[in-house]
Scaffold this motif. Structure first.
Motif: not given
Length: 315
Positions: A271-273, A246-247, A253-256
């Protein structure tokens, strides 16, 4: 003369030995390090057998992509392969001059928003286990839309990255700037395949993904990020013994989240973004549907379309 030789016999022998060593290039001062370690000498047998087999790994994903305040159906591909790469010209090597093996990721996304179509593709070139070239050498992005197309490229030079780009958007029409050295988000996919145990964790600096930057019309700059490696406990992605990487970008305001198999060859299963688009916080998602290994560059005849149909038939 005989007395001189007798008294200095040991010294004469030592001098002759040193001269002989220099002639044979056998001293520690003349020993040169190998600038290109052989993969078979520095990597596991399983890694060498898989990634230097003369085939690429093709992965097909079902995609839901956030754009214009909605989730849009599409398809994604991740293609991994090893190839020789020139460190001076930073292109695929056609000779052995200045060449070293890299792991290349080619990532593509195709989706539509209503009647409007998008097609994006990135290529990332990361040296394989080479201490002289520890950084990813090149990242490139192409973006085709019905309004026009754009191109962005980052090359590792002078301990940083030189970024150049062209676009049909006025503000991105001609880009040419440098950014400080940092790891690319785009290279994390390669890092997972090379050795997920070496993924950076904690508070780090990352250059955000080029696709996300282009879709949101943002320039590339290293940002503060928090990276976490953990066991995956969800049920949305296929496979066994899964891990999640997780990044989080607090200033963007973004998560990958990248989901991959714990066991070699560490296949990426999806993956989820998550980020804001048109005041809607949406999560794009890609789920693996099929994987195959193929020397696709040797299958360009019309009859080979059956192989493509087999790969695409899962959607």
């Amino acid at each position: 003369m005989k007395q001189i030789v007798t008294k200095n016999f040991l010294l004469i022998v030592l001098v002759l030995a040193v001269v002989f060593a220099f002639v044979k290039k056998a001293t520690i001062f003349q020993k040169q390090p190998d600038p290109k370690p052989k993969p078979a000498d520095t990597l596991s047998a399983a890694f060498t057998s898989y990634w230097f087999s003369g085939k690429a790994e093709l992965n097909k994903y079902q995609l839901k992509q956030a754009k214009n305040g909605a989730l849009n159906a599409g398809e994604a591909m991740l293609i991994f392969m090893s190839e020789d790469f020139r460190t001076d010209k930073q292109v695929k090597a056609e000779s052995k001059d200045n060449a070293l093996p890299v792991l290349k990721t080619t990532s593509s996304k195709k989706f539509s928003t209503g009647v409007y179509e998008y097609s994006l593709l990135t290529s990332v070139f990361t040296p394989i286990n080479n201490p002289l070239f520890p950084n990813t050498l090149k990242v490139s992005l192409s973006d085709q839309e019905w309004d026009g197309h754009s191109y962005l490229q980052a090359n590792y030079r002078n301990n940083g990255y030189q970024v150049s780009g062209k676009s049909y958007y006025e503000k991105e029409a001609d880009e040419n700037y440098t950014i400080a050295k940092a790891m690319f988000e785009d290279e994390l996919w390669n890092r997972i395949r090379l050795n997920p145990d070496k993924l950076p964790t904690g508070e780090i600096q990352l250059i955000p993904g080029t696709m996300a930057a282009r879709l949101r019309h943002k320039s590339l700059q290293p940002l503060a990020a928090k990276a976490t490696l953990a066991e995956y406990e969800g049920v949305l992605f296929p496979g066994m013994y899964l891990k999640s990487y997780t990044i989080e970008y607090p200033t963007d305001d973004r998560t990958l989240i990248i989901i991959f198999e714990k066991l070699f060859p560490h296949k990426i299963v999806g993956w989820e973004e998550t980020y804001d688009t048109k005041d809607n916080l949406l999560t794009s998602r890609a789920v693996l549907k099929k994987t195959s290994q193929l020397d696709y560059w040797n299958h360009k005849a019309p009859a080979d379309s059956v192989l493509r149909n087999q790969l695409l038939s899962t959607l």
